[in-house]
Motif scaffolding. Structure first.
Motif, PDB file in Angstrom:
ATOM      1  N   ARG A   1      -1.221   1.997  -4.135  1.00 44.04           N
ATOM      2  CA  ARG A   1      -2.035   0.702  -3.196  1.00 44.04           C
ATOM      3  C   ARG A   1      -2.789  -0.277  -3.879  1.00 44.04           C
TER       4      ARG A   1
ATOM      5  N   GLU B   1       1.383  -0.863  -1.037  1.00 47.84           N
ATOM      6  CA  GLU B   1       0.751  -0.966  -0.478  1.00 47.84           C
ATOM      7  C   GLU B   1      -0.172  -2.400  -0.434  1.00 47.84           C
TER       8      GLU B   1
ATOM      9  N   ARG C   1       2.987  -2.965   3.429  1.00 48.26           N
ATOM     10  CA  ARG C   1       3.055  -1.649   3.162  1.00 48.26           C
ATOM     11  C   ARG C   1       4.918  -1.693   3.277  1.00 48.26           C
TER      12      ARG C   1
END
Length: 420
Positions: free
Chosen positions: A157, A184, A220
């Motif tokens: 992320r 992400e 994503r």
């Protein structure tokens, strides 16, 4: 050629134009094909400075790219190092290639033209740091910089402010299938501009076999192999702006061949915008025709999803019968040049009245005269100047060769359009 005398239209045009392939699609296809499990062919690829820089960047990383003709062949390979990448003035190269090069085992350096060294890179470089990639840039967030890869990127992320360019998100997404955990990307900040280009990235990733999920300011991409095969490149619709605008300016008719019936290219908004400015648009039989009506109207338009057409529309607005206001384009200050400042300077230089806004500009039509039109090494300023020159005698366009960035054939196409 250092200056070009923009030709004046002798009357209403009646012309048909065929455009080469989309730069945005060509460069995305090259990045995806470089990572695929088997070779790929790009049908109708654009051959311009930006796409040749992308091909050269991939070759520097060990990827095979045969760019002869309009059908290019890509032989994928894991990115290798050491390598040096010349970005030129290409936002695609400087933002799409580093996330791929981060997977190389060794140093990869990036640099470009002088103005490329002021284009925003900080959010992308900070995202790569957050993913565990060593970045040496003196914490300036600009070119030049060097990545020190270890042969793999873990992924995961990241949160970035992509309000400066949608390319900051696209660059991370395009290489994410090769990261161990995928990626992400979450955006925090003012709206991301050029939403159609993000949609293009997502669609092309999915077409190549990637698993992509999207939400509100979040994207994503799962890890996994990409397919090779065939990419069919659409004509570059943003580069249609000046040709179709010529119909409105001259009160004539211009047809662009092979206009896709469904596309995510931002240039498709010309079908909506030019009629608002006094034209008529008809998509029939795969061709788009715009006809002028003899009147040019001012408009109020948000161009956040189609900033590439802003400069040409600004020239049409300078010839209109009332004021125009274009908003949602603050980020084009960080493009090839500060495009808002450049537009105001050149319209004013030729007798017009233009004013910068925090996120755009206002144009109030006034009688215009000829003179030197400075283009600031920006291909779209050349195209804008040519559009204005159809109606204003004596426009001398500085450095017309800069159109080689995305449309090397521009001067020939423009001359041929006027001679039909």
């Amino acid at each position: 050629m250092t200056r070009w005398n923009a030709p004046v239209a002798s009357g209403p045009l009646k012309a048909v134009v065929e455009l080469p392939g989309s730069k945005s699609m060509t460069n995305r296809a090259l990045i995806l094909a470089a990572q695929a499990a088997e070779p790929s062919v790009l049908r109708g690829a654009l051959r311009s400075r930006d796409t040749l820089l992308m091909a050269a960047a991939l070759r520097a990383l060990g990827v095979g790219v045969d760019d002869e003709g309009t059908d290019w062949r890509v032989t994928p390979a894991p990115p290798s190092a050491p390598a040096a990448v010349d970005c030129g003035l290409s936002g695609n190269v400087m933002r799409f290639v580093p996330p791929l090069a981060a997977r190389a085992a060794g140093p990869v350096s990036f640099d470009g033209d002088p103005h490329a060294r002021v284009r925003p890179m900080g959010p992308l470089l900070e995202a790569l740091r957050a993913l565990g990639v060593a970045v040496a840039d003196g914490r300036r967030g600009l070119l030049p910089f060097t990545l020190a890869g270890t042969g793999a990127v873990e992924g995961g992320r990241v949160t970035i402010d992509a309000s400066g360019s949608s390319q900051l998100v696209s660059g991370l997404l395009l290489s994410a299938p090769g990261y161990a955990r995928g990626i992400e990307v979450r955006h925090e900040g003012p709206p991301v501009p050029s939403a159609p280009h993000l949609e293009m990235t997502v669609r092309m990733l999915r077409d190549a076999g990637a698993e992509v999920e999207t939400g509100d300011d979040v994207w994503r991409v799962a890890p996994g192999p990409l397919r090779g095969g065939e990419y069919v490149i659409e004509p570059d619709l943003s580069n249609a702006a000046q040709f179709l605008a010529a119909a409105v300016v001259t009160g004539g008719s211009v047809t662009v061949r092979n206009w896709p019936s469904a596309t995510v290219q931002p240039g498709d908004r010309l079908r909506e915008l030019l009629p608002l400015m006094g034209g008529e648009a008809e998509l029939s039989g795969g061709d788009l025709t715009v006809r002028g009506t003899g009147r040019i109207r001012g408009i109020d338009a948000d161009l956040s999803d189609a900033p590439e057409v802003a400069q040409v529309l600004a020239m049409v607005a300078a010839l209109a019968d009332g004021p125009s206001r274009f908003t949602g384009i603050a980020h084009i200050r960080g493009h090839e040049t500060d495009r808002l400042a450049a537009l105001v300077a050149e319209i004013t230089r030729l007798g017009g009245d233009a004013e910068e806004l925090p996120d755009g500009l206002v144009i109030r039509p006034r009688p215009l005269h000829g003179g030197v039109f400075h283009t600031y090494d920006d291909h779209r300023m050349v195209m804008a100047a040519a559009t204005l020159g159809l109606a204003v005698p004596g426009v001398e366009v500085e450095n017309p060769g800069t159109v080689g960035k995305t449309l090397p054939e521009f001067l020939d196409l423009w001359t041929n359009m006027l001679e039909q």
